[in-house]
Design a protein around this motif. Structure first.
Motif, PDB file in Angstrom:
ATOM      1  N   GLY A   1       0.816  -1.210   0.000  1.00  0.00           N
ATOM      2  CA  GLY A   1       0.000   0.000   0.000  1.00  0.00           C
ATOM      3  C   GLY A   1       0.846   1.255   0.000  1.00  0.00           C
ATOM      4  O   GLY A   1       0.504   2.256  -0.646  1.00  0.00           O
ATOM      5  N   VAL A   2       1.964   1.216   0.715  1.00  0.00           N
ATOM      6  CA  VAL A   2       2.868   2.376   0.765  1.00  0.00           C
ATOM      7  C   VAL A   2       3.455   2.657  -0.613  1.00  0.00           C
ATOM      8  O   VAL A   2       3.482   3.804  -1.078  1.00  0.00           O
ATOM      9  N   ILE A   3       3.930   1.614  -1.295  1.00  0.00           N
ATOM     10  CA  ILE A   3       4.517   1.801  -2.626  1.00  0.00           C
ATOM     11  C   ILE A   3       3.447   2.211  -3.634  1.00  0.00           C
ATOM     12  O   ILE A   3       3.689   3.041  -4.516  1.00  0.00           O
ATOM     13  N   MET A   4       2.245   1.641  -3.508  1.00  0.00           N
ATOM     14  CA  MET A   4       1.138   2.053  -4.381  1.00  0.00           C
ATOM     15  C   MET A   4       0.826   3.530  -4.211  1.00  0.00           C
ATOM     16  O   MET A   4       0.581   4.249  -5.186  1.00  0.00           O
ATOM     17  N   ALA A   5       0.844   4.011  -2.961  1.00  0.00           N
ATOM     18  CA  ALA A   5       0.555   5.425  -2.699  1.00  0.00           C
ATOM     19  C   ALA A   5       1.589   6.325  -3.339  1.00  0.00           C
ATOM     20  O   ALA A   5       1.256   7.361  -3.940  1.00  0.00           O
ATOM     21  N   GLY A   6       2.865   5.951  -3.239  1.00  0.00           N
ATOM     22  CA  GLY A   6       3.915   6.787  -3.815  1.00  0.00           C
ATOM     23  C   GLY A   6       3.919   6.771  -5.329  1.00  0.00           C
ATOM     24  O   GLY A   6       4.087   7.817  -5.973  1.00  0.00           O
ATOM     25  N   TRP A   7       3.707   5.587  -5.918  1.00  0.00           N
ATOM     26  CA  TRP A   7       3.757   5.482  -7.382  1.00  0.00           C
ATOM     27  C   TRP A   7       2.549   6.136  -8.038  1.00  0.00           C
ATOM     28  O   TRP A   7       2.671   6.837  -9.041  1.00  0.00           O
ATOM     29  N   SER A   8       1.357   5.925  -7.453  1.00  0.00           N
ATOM     30  CA  SER A   8       0.136   6.420  -8.089  1.00  0.00           C
ATOM     31  C   SER A   8       0.027   7.936  -8.039  1.00  0.00           C
ATOM     32  O   SER A   8      -0.732   8.526  -8.819  1.00  0.00           O
ATOM     33  N   SER A   9       0.767   8.595  -7.153  1.00  0.00           N
ATOM     34  CA  SER A   9       0.689  10.053  -7.052  1.00  0.00           C
ATOM     35  C   SER A   9       1.316  10.754  -8.251  1.00  0.00           C
ATOM     36  O   SER A   9       1.062  11.938  -8.482  1.00  0.00           O
ATOM     37  N   ASN A  10       2.157  10.038  -9.013  1.00  0.00           N
ATOM     38  CA  ASN A  10       2.823  10.603 -10.197  1.00  0.00           C
ATOM     39  C   ASN A  10       3.632  11.860  -9.825  1.00  0.00           C
ATOM     40  O   ASN A  10       3.589  12.877 -10.499  1.00  0.00           O
ATOM     41  N   SER A  11       4.345  11.736  -8.695  1.00  0.00           N
ATOM     42  CA  SER A  11       5.174  12.836  -8.213  1.00  0.00           C
ATOM     43  C   SER A  11       6.469  12.254  -7.662  1.00  0.00           C
ATOM     44  O   SER A  11       6.484  11.138  -7.134  1.00  0.00           O
ATOM     45  N   ASN A  12       7.553  13.007  -7.804  1.00  0.00           N
ATOM     46  CA  ASN A  12       8.862  12.481  -7.418  1.00  0.00           C
ATOM     47  C   ASN A  12       9.010  12.318  -5.906  1.00  0.00           C
ATOM     48  O   ASN A  12       9.573  11.329  -5.433  1.00  0.00           O
ATOM     49  N   TYR A  13       8.525  13.281  -5.145  1.00  0.00           N
ATOM     50  CA  TYR A  13       8.675  13.205  -3.690  1.00  0.00           C
ATOM     51  C   TYR A  13       7.977  11.978  -3.101  1.00  0.00           C
ATOM     52  O   TYR A  13       8.587  11.221  -2.349  1.00  0.00           O
ATOM     53  N   PRO A  14       6.702  11.741  -3.414  1.00  0.00           N
ATOM     54  CA  PRO A  14       6.057  10.537  -2.883  1.00  0.00           C
ATOM     55  C   PRO A  14       6.715   9.246  -3.359  1.00  0.00           C
ATOM     56  O   PRO A  14       6.796   8.276  -2.597  1.00  0.00           O
ATOM     57  N   LEU A  15       7.191   9.219  -4.607  1.00  0.00           N
ATOM     58  CA  LEU A  15       7.823   8.005  -5.126  1.00  0.00           C
ATOM     59  C   LEU A  15       9.094   7.687  -4.348  1.00  0.00           C
ATOM     60  O   LEU A  15       9.320   6.543  -3.938  1.00  0.00           O
ATOM     61  N   MET A  16       9.934   8.698  -4.127  1.00  0.00           N
ATOM     62  CA  MET A  16      11.157   8.479  -3.347  1.00  0.00           C
ATOM     63  C   MET A  16      10.825   8.067  -1.926  1.00  0.00           C
ATOM     64  O   MET A  16      11.472   7.181  -1.345  1.00  0.00           O
ATOM     65  N   GLY A  17       9.807   8.716  -1.346  1.00  0.00           N
ATOM     66  CA  GLY A  17       9.418   8.365   0.014  1.00  0.00           C
ATOM     67  C   GLY A  17       8.897   6.952   0.133  1.00  0.00           C
ATOM     68  O   GLY A  17       9.191   6.250   1.100  1.00  0.00           O
ATOM     69  N   SER A  18       8.126   6.500  -0.850  1.00  0.00           N
ATOM     70  CA  SER A  18       7.558   5.154  -0.789  1.00  0.00           C
ATOM     71  C   SER A  18       8.643   4.088  -0.954  1.00  0.00           C
ATOM     72  O   SER A  18       8.632   3.072  -0.258  1.00  0.00           O
ATOM     73  N   LEU A  19       9.588   4.318  -1.861  1.00  0.00           N
ATOM     74  CA  LEU A  19      10.684   3.358  -2.040  1.00  0.00           C
ATOM     75  C   LEU A  19      11.566   3.305  -0.792  1.00  0.00           C
ATOM     76  O   LEU A  19      12.029   2.237  -0.385  1.00  0.00           O
ATOM     77  N   ARG A  20      11.770   4.464  -0.203  1.00  0.00           N
ATOM     78  CA  ARG A  20      12.561   4.529   1.023  1.00  0.00           C
ATOM     79  C   ARG A  20      11.837   3.792   2.157  1.00  0.00           C
ATOM     80  O   ARG A  20      12.454   3.053   2.921  1.00  0.00           O
ATOM     81  N   SER A  21      10.535   4.005   2.244  1.00  0.00           N
ATOM     82  CA  SER A  21       9.745   3.327   3.263  1.00  0.00           C
ATOM     83  C   SER A  21       9.716   1.825   3.023  1.00  0.00           C
ATOM     84  O   SER A  21       9.846   1.025   3.962  1.00  0.00           O
TER      85      SER A  21
END
Length: 289
Positions: A138-158
């Motif tokens: 769910g965390v990675i889905m949230a970061g990827w689906s936002s289509n934004s760099n900050y959430p994507l980096m945060g989700s991969l880090r998480s």
């Protein structure tokens, strides 16, 4: 009705008895109990932080600030719920639901008493580890689906942080499972079975093979703090460089679901640690008191 009332004389969990009505009742009780617990934890944490930072806000909403959680809930429900224009809307919507579902599904095997659990599985420990690990999806889905760099980096880090502590957590749990075989020669993966093994062996597993049990519990405690992204393992949020991480594009009610899942996970892993090493529902010295 006779079948419904007949369960009151049962000595097994509703899932083992096959009583669908009581399973639903237990599920609702767990959901309501954890939700109320999250409200209290949120209020208590905000009060402590307010005292540390000399802020009066959380102390002024109602008597001693008791209405602060109500005010927060109303604010989040009424706040505009924005979805980024270029986001994958289906995945963006489902991500917080996935995180909440995995957090609450862990409670299916958490024993609050011999019959006070939703069900007892002979693979309860594996179920707990497997379901709790799905939260990272769910965390990675949230970061990827936002289509934004900050959430994507945060989700991969998480995701990297949550996965990195799974092995340590699994090895610590394995030690508790192995301790259950000392009395009968055969171990068990049942959460209720692990608590009953501590009853039969007259010792909590935290103090069994001292200090091995205590070290295993300490490793699990550190891993579970990292799993729930709490300080000092709150790197995924990293507000200084990632602006709240994978939740950057979330607002309103969807954001509150992530918040609910985080606190529910804290209660879940604490309950599991209690069942595995601190005797679950047993008193400290059940054979003496």
């Amino acid at each position: 009705m006779q079948s419904f009332l007949g369960y009151l004389h049962s000595n097994v969990t509703p899932g083992e008895a096959g009583s669908l009505a009581w399973v639903v009742i237990y599920v609702l009780l767990v959901f309501l109990g954890i939700s109320v617990g999250v409200i209290f934890m949120n209020w208590f944490e905000r009060k402590v932080m307010a005292h540390m930072q000399v802020r009066l806000g959380p102390m002024r909403v109602g008597p001693v600030g008791l209405l602060q959680p109500v005010a927060d809930a109303l604010k989040l429900i009424l706040k505009e719920d924005l979805v980024p224009a270029n986001a994958d809307k289906l995945v963006f919507w489902f991500a917080p639901v996935c995180v909440v579902m995995t957090a609450f599904c862990t409670f299916i095997v958490v024993p609050f008493g011999r019959t006070h659990a939703i069900t007892d599985m002979n693979i309860g420990v594996l179920f707990m580890l497997g379901v709790s690990s799905l939260g990272v999806l769910g965390v990675i889905m949230a970061g990827w689906s936002s289509n934004s760099n900050y959430p994507l980096m945060g989700s991969l880090r998480s995701g990297a942080q949550m996965v990195s502590y799974e092995i340590a957590m699994g090895m610590a749990v394995l030690s508790a499972v192995m301790m259950t075989s000392m009395a009968t020669g055969t171990g068990t993966l049942s959460m209720i079975g692990i608590v009953e093994a501590q009853l039969h062996q007259h010792v909590w597993f935290a103090f069994s093979f001292f200090p091995v049990g205590l070290i295993a519990m300490a490793i699990f405690a550190i891993a579970m703090v990292a799993e729930t992204n709490r300080a000092p393992f709150d790197l995924p949020e990293a507000e200084s460089e990632l602006v709240a991480g994978f939740m950057t594009e979330y607002s309103g009610f969807r954001w509150s679901l992530f918040f609910l899942a985080e606190y529910a996970s804290m209660v879940a892993v604490s309950s599991i640690a209690t069942a595995l090493w601190l005797g679950g529902w047993l008193t400290p010295f059940p054979h003496l008191l």
